[in-house]
Design an enzyme around this catalytic site. Structure first.
Site, PDB file in Angstrom:
ATOM      1  N   PHE A 152       0.860  -1.193   0.000  1.00 31.47           N
ATOM      2  CA  PHE A 152       0.000   0.000   0.000  1.00 31.47           C
ATOM      3  C   PHE A 152       0.888   1.232   0.000  1.00 31.47           C
ATOM      4  CE2 PHE A 152      -3.764  -2.433   0.452  1.00 31.47           C
ATOM      5  CZ  PHE A 152      -3.469  -3.482   1.312  1.00 31.47           C
ATOM      6  N   LEU A 153       1.919   1.198  -0.870  1.00 38.27           N
ATOM      7  CA  LEU A 153       2.923   2.267  -0.885  1.00 38.27           C
ATOM      8  C   LEU A 153       2.560   3.314  -1.923  1.00 38.27           C
ATOM      9  CD1 LEU A 153       6.126  -0.009  -0.828  1.00 38.27           C
ATOM     10  CD2 LEU A 153       4.788   0.822   1.130  1.00 38.27           C
ATOM     11  N   ASN A 211      -7.467   0.015  -3.969  1.00 38.93           N
ATOM     12  CA  ASN A 211      -7.074   0.914  -5.068  1.00 38.93           C
ATOM     13  C   ASN A 211      -8.265   1.362  -5.888  1.00 38.93           C
ATOM     14  OD1 ASN A 211      -4.435   1.063  -4.399  1.00 38.93           O
ATOM     15  ND2 ASN A 211      -3.640   0.178  -6.295  1.00 38.93           N
ATOM     16  N   LEU A 253      -9.446  13.758  -1.959  1.00 37.53           N
ATOM     17  CA  LEU A 253     -10.544  14.574  -2.482  1.00 37.53           C
ATOM     18  C   LEU A 253      -9.973  15.816  -3.164  1.00 37.53           C
ATOM     19  CD1 LEU A 253     -13.302  14.446   0.316  1.00 37.53           C
ATOM     20  CD2 LEU A 253     -13.384  13.382  -1.954  1.00 37.53           C
ATOM     21  N   CYS A 263      -0.564   2.171 -10.926  1.00 32.53           N
ATOM     22  CA  CYS A 263      -1.463   1.308 -10.161  1.00 32.53           C
ATOM     23  C   CYS A 263      -2.947   1.542 -10.411  1.00 32.53           C
ATOM     24  CB  CYS A 263      -1.135   1.455  -8.678  1.00 32.53           C
ATOM     25  SG  CYS A 263       0.499   0.796  -8.318  1.00 32.53           S
TER      26      CYS A 263
HETATM   27  C1  UDX Z   1       5.126  -3.762  -9.487  1.00 30.21           C
HETATM   28  C2  UDX Z   1       3.741  -4.056 -10.070  1.00 30.21           C
HETATM   29  O1  UDX Z   1       3.650  -3.408 -11.333  1.00 30.21           O
HETATM   30  C3  UDX Z   1       2.657  -3.518  -9.193  1.00 30.21           C
HETATM   31  O2  UDX Z   1       1.398  -3.989  -9.645  1.00 30.21           O
HETATM   32  C4  UDX Z   1       2.836  -4.028  -7.819  1.00 30.21           C
HETATM   33  O3  UDX Z   1       1.883  -3.412  -6.969  1.00 30.21           O
HETATM   34  C5  UDX Z   1       4.239  -3.797  -7.314  1.00 30.21           C
HETATM   35  O4  UDX Z   1       5.221  -4.312  -8.231  1.00 30.21           O
HETATM   36  P1  UDX Z   1       6.642  -1.700  -9.701  1.00 30.21           P
HETATM   37  O5  UDX Z   1       7.586  -1.958  -8.607  1.00 30.21           O
HETATM   38  O6  UDX Z   1       6.333  -0.311 -10.098  1.00 30.21           O
HETATM   39  O7  UDX Z   1       5.242  -2.371  -9.421  1.00 30.21           O
HETATM   40  O8  UDX Z   1       7.202  -2.489 -10.986  1.00 30.21           O
HETATM   41  P2  UDX Z   1       8.499  -2.086 -11.808  1.00 30.21           P
HETATM   42  O9  UDX Z   1       8.959  -0.734 -11.406  1.00 30.21           O
HETATM   43  O10 UDX Z   1       8.158  -2.382 -13.209  1.00 30.21           O
HETATM   44  O11 UDX Z   1       9.614  -3.124 -11.269  1.00 30.21           O
HETATM   45  C6  UDX Z   1       9.524  -4.475 -11.552  1.00 30.21           C
HETATM   46  C7  UDX Z   1      10.961  -5.005 -11.536  1.00 30.21           C
HETATM   47  O12 UDX Z   1      10.935  -6.423 -11.686  1.00 30.21           O
HETATM   48  C8  UDX Z   1      11.821  -4.449 -12.661  1.00 30.21           C
HETATM   49  O13 UDX Z   1      12.998  -3.891 -12.128  1.00 30.21           O
HETATM   50  C9  UDX Z   1      12.140  -5.672 -13.529  1.00 30.21           C
HETATM   51  O14 UDX Z   1      13.445  -5.624 -14.075  1.00 30.21           O
HETATM   52  C10 UDX Z   1      12.031  -6.809 -12.513  1.00 30.21           C
HETATM   53  N1  UDX Z   1      11.738  -8.115 -13.077  1.00 30.21           N
HETATM   54  C11 UDX Z   1      10.694  -8.260 -13.945  1.00 30.21           C
HETATM   55  C12 UDX Z   1      12.525  -9.194 -12.705  1.00 30.21           C
HETATM   56  O15 UDX Z   1      13.457  -9.055 -11.937  1.00 30.21           O
HETATM   57  N2  UDX Z   1      12.247 -10.412 -13.221  1.00 30.21           N
HETATM   58  C13 UDX Z   1      11.205 -10.606 -14.096  1.00 30.21           C
HETATM   59  O16 UDX Z   1      10.997 -11.741 -14.542  1.00 30.21           O
HETATM   60  C14 UDX Z   1      10.417  -9.504 -14.478  1.00 30.21           C
HETATM   61  C1  UDX Z   2      -1.505   4.225  -5.214  1.00 32.40           C
HETATM   62  C2  UDX Z   2      -2.162   3.929  -3.874  1.00 32.40           C
HETATM   63  O1  UDX Z   2      -2.388   5.158  -3.179  1.00 32.40           O
HETATM   64  C3  UDX Z   2      -1.246   3.037  -3.042  1.00 32.40           C
HETATM   65  O2  UDX Z   2      -1.875   2.715  -1.824  1.00 32.40           O
HETATM   66  C4  UDX Z   2      -0.983   1.760  -3.850  1.00 32.40           C
HETATM   67  O3  UDX Z   2      -0.159   0.897  -3.123  1.00 32.40           O
HETATM   68  C5  UDX Z   2      -0.347   2.098  -5.167  1.00 32.40           C
HETATM   69  O4  UDX Z   2      -1.181   3.000  -5.903  1.00 32.40           O
HETATM   70  P1  UDX Z   2       0.309   5.845  -6.157  1.00 32.40           P
HETATM   71  O5  UDX Z   2      -0.319   5.464  -7.454  1.00 32.40           O
HETATM   72  O6  UDX Z   2       1.771   5.746  -6.008  1.00 32.40           O
HETATM   73  O7  UDX Z   2      -0.335   4.960  -4.962  1.00 32.40           O
HETATM   74  O8  UDX Z   2      -0.053   7.381  -5.840  1.00 32.40           O
HETATM   75  P2  UDX Z   2      -1.369   8.110  -5.291  1.00 32.40           P
HETATM   76  O9  UDX Z   2      -0.915   9.126  -4.342  1.00 32.40           O
HETATM   77  O10 UDX Z   2      -2.375   7.138  -4.867  1.00 32.40           O
HETATM   78  O11 UDX Z   2      -1.922   8.899  -6.599  1.00 32.40           O
HETATM   79  C6  UDX Z   2      -2.442   8.156  -7.651  1.00 32.40           C
HETATM   80  C7  UDX Z   2      -3.016   9.146  -8.667  1.00 32.40           C
HETATM   81  O12 UDX Z   2      -4.176   9.803  -8.121  1.00 32.40           O
HETATM   82  C8  UDX Z   2      -2.051  10.264  -9.060  1.00 32.40           C
HETATM   83  O13 UDX Z   2      -2.169  10.525 -10.444  1.00 32.40           O
HETATM   84  C9  UDX Z   2      -2.542  11.460  -8.250  1.00 32.40           C
HETATM   85  O14 UDX Z   2      -2.243  12.699  -8.876  1.00 32.40           O
HETATM   86  C10 UDX Z   2      -4.038  11.205  -8.235  1.00 32.40           C
HETATM   87  N1  UDX Z   2      -4.716  11.837  -7.107  1.00 32.40           N
HETATM   88  C11 UDX Z   2      -4.425  11.413  -5.848  1.00 32.40           C
HETATM   89  C12 UDX Z   2      -5.655  12.832  -7.338  1.00 32.40           C
HETATM   90  O15 UDX Z   2      -5.897  13.221  -8.488  1.00 32.40           O
HETATM   91  N2  UDX Z   2      -6.301  13.397  -6.282  1.00 32.40           N
HETATM   92  C13 UDX Z   2      -6.042  13.010  -4.994  1.00 32.40           C
HETATM   93  O16 UDX Z   2      -6.654  13.568  -4.073  1.00 32.40           O
HETATM   94  C14 UDX Z   2      -5.075  12.000  -4.770  1.00 32.40           C
END
Ligand code: UDX
Ligand code: UDX
Length: 486
Positions: A152-153, A211, A253, A263
């Site tokens: 939930f990051l 989400n 909001l 995400c």
């Molecule tokens: C990922 C998912 O997209 C998201 O849905 C989930 O909540 C958290 O993990 P994120 O960390 O943003 O989010 O993904 P990304 O930044 O694309 O990093 C994935 C990493 O996995 C990359 O560094 C890629 O090189 C690595 N990877 C991918 C492996 O090491 N082995 C693989 O087979 C495929």
């Molecule tokens: C989200 C969830 O918050 C997090 O819990 C989950 O693990 C990963 O996806 P993230 O996508 O990194 O995190 O950022 P977040 O702060 O949630 O913003 C997501 C999108 O919503 C952004 O484009 C942001 O600009 C938008 N947003 C957020 C709004 O437009 N209004 C708001 O009040 C809050």
């Protein structure tokens, strides 16, 4: 305890660094050799506030290491976390689990008895069953458990979200593995973080439901913002008024150009796809996706309306490219929709973002990148705030008023101080602020106040302050040329 994280991306890297800060011994593994070499040479491949320091400290204390060699890393491991990407499948809406399954198979080959295989990536309900089946098939006699532990990051505050979580969710149906997960998270529990133990499937649903709900909340306030514009109410006041209700809560909001990131868009779609595969309709989720898509498709038109729907040949300065502030992540950023639309309408685009420009280059063409915000706005025919970076609200707008060609700002994040900006002589367009029809504004305010431009090109607004002009104020000015009040 020994933790192996497979996938050192935005989630895997932060989770690994934080687990090592809790005192565990962590190896972050990744198939991208360049990324691992950068980490081993002291570099950090992503921007996340505080992450470089956290990594450096824990490497120095020999609790954190990086490797491309999963087999060796798994020796003596208590946990193997799967934190690889789960993007939307090309041409579809379900999550692409290719990497998750590939990693599960690879883990199975080298897993030792007692290993807890934890899926941290966001995966559809039932993926834990599939991971378990993959490992069981490969290693029928292995003593292991497949567990769901969703993240939930929020990017930009990921370390704080990990270290001070609203809750940790552990989805596990195997008692001995549940006990190991409790030991893993004991330092957080001891700091009063709620550790919620659920069934594995429930944990997988919790992630998507959370989400999707947050995305719905954002789509809701964005539509209320449009409503506020039509009825001359201020959405900031409305958000504050409803947000005080504990059942609603003020967070999430803030109206804007639509949500982006890696995400909300993909997770909402994936939830919908899973529901549809079980012939369950999620109309509210479906509507929030449609509302967000429509908003992002229409945002270019909204911006151009501040310039009389004519941006051809104009230079528009875009401040902010990333999908949100405090990250370098450009995935699904609304700025991509804005810039594409403006370029299609014939505008020249200059852009600045404190962290995102390197990644932005992979997504955008024919954009001029500026060295800083002032350089970006110099000579521009208008400014658009697309991301809520704090530094944009702190800019010197008197200085900017002297260097832009036209004093028009479209603040898509409502982060600018209205009085400060309008006192500097700008025509400010915000989201969800009162907008009156042309006739209403003429009747109600016989003289639309606009900044007087003196000989030095300085702008000063009328003594009585200025009202926020209607969104098509340029058309208004053409039709009713207004003299200053002086
Ligand atoms: C990922 C998912 O997209 C998201 O849905 C989930 O909540 C958290 O993990 P994120 O960390 O943003 O989010 O993904 P990304 O930044 O694309 O990093 C994935 C990493 O996995 C990359 O560094 C890629 O090189 C690595 N990877 C991918 C492996 O090491 N082995 C693989 O087979 C495929
Ligand atoms: C989200 C969830 O918050 C997090 O819990 C989950 O693990 C990963 O996806 P993230 O996508 O990194 O995190 O950022 P977040 O702060 O949630 O913003 C997501 C999108 O919503 C952004 O484009 C942001 O600009 C938008 N947003 C957020 C709004 O437009 N209004 C708001 O009040 C809050």
């Amino acid at each position: 305890m020994k933790v192996v994280i497979v996938g050192s991306g935005y989630v895997g890297l932060v989770s690994g660094a934080c687990f090592s800060a809790l005192g565990h011994s962590v190896v972050c593994v990744d198939s991208n050799e360049q990324k691992i070499n950068l980490l081993n040479s002291g570099g950090v491949p992503i921007f996340e506030p505080g992450l470089d320091e956290l990594i450096k400290t824990n490497i120095e204390q020999n609790r954190l290491a990086f490797s491309t060699d999963l087999k060796t890393s798994l020796r003596g491991a208590d946990f193997a976390f799967i934190a690889v990407g789960t993007p939307t499948r090309q041409g579809g809406s379900e999550a692409d689990l290719t990497s998750v399954y590939a990693v599960a198979s690879e883990i199975a080959l080298s897993a030792e008895d007692g290993l807890v295989i934890v899926t941290k990536s966001t995966v559809p309900v039932g993926t834990g069953d599939a991971v378990e089946a993959i490992v069981r098939t490969s290693r029928p006699d292995l003593v292991f458990a497949a567990v769901s532990n969703p993240e939930f990051l929020k990017e930009g505050s990921a370390i704080d979200d990990f270290m001070n979580p609203d809750r940790v969710v552990v989805g596990c149906d195997v008692p001995w593995a549940t006990e190991k997960m409790k030991m893993l998270y004991e330092p957080l529990r001891a700091a009063d973080a709620p550790i919620i133990h659920t069934g594995r499937s429930a944990a997988e649903v919790i992630k998507y439901a959370a989400n999707a709900f947050l995305a719905i909340k954002i789509s809701f306030i964005n539509e209320i913002a449009d409503f506020c514009e039509a009825v001359s109410a201020d959405v900031s006041e409305v958000a504050n008024g409803i947000g005080h209700d504990k059942r609603i809560g003020r967070a999430f909001l803030n109206p804007g150009p639509g949500y982006g990131g890696s995400c909300f868009p993909k997770d909402s779609l994936a939830l919908l796809a899973t529901a549809q595969s079980h012939t369950v309709s999620l109309r509210v989720v479906e509507s929030s996706i449609a509302a967000n898509d429509a908003r992002k498709r229409g945002i270019g038109r909204r911006v151009s309306s501040a310039f009389g729907h004519s941006v051809r040949g104009k230079t528009i300065a875009i401040l902010g490219l990333t999908f949100k502030a405090n990250t370098d992540d450009m995935r699904e950023a609304p700025s991509l929709n804005i810039i594409a639309a403006l370029q299609k309408m014939g505008a020249r685009v200059r852009a600045y973002d404190p962290e995102g420009m390197e990644q932005a280059r992979h997504y955008l063409q024919n954009v001029e990148y500026a060295s800083d915000a002032y350089n970006c706005v110099e000579g521009a025919d208008g400014i658009v705030i697309a991301t809520e970076w704090k530094e944009f609200a702190a800019l010197d707008f008197m200085r900017i008023a002297a260097i832009v060609s036209h004093p028009v700002i479209v603040d898509l994040r409502n982060i600018l101080d209205v009085h400060k900006v309008e006192t500097a002589g700008f025509e400010l367009h915000r989201i969800g602020s009162p907008r009156r029809s042309e006739t209403a504004s003429i009747q109600a305010a016989p003289r639309l106040l606009r900044p007087k431009v003196n000989g030095q090109g300085e702008h000063s607004s009328a003594a009585h302050g200025s009202i926020r002009p209607v969104s098509n104020s340029l058309a208004l000015q053409n039709r009713y040329p207004i003299k200053g009040l002086a």
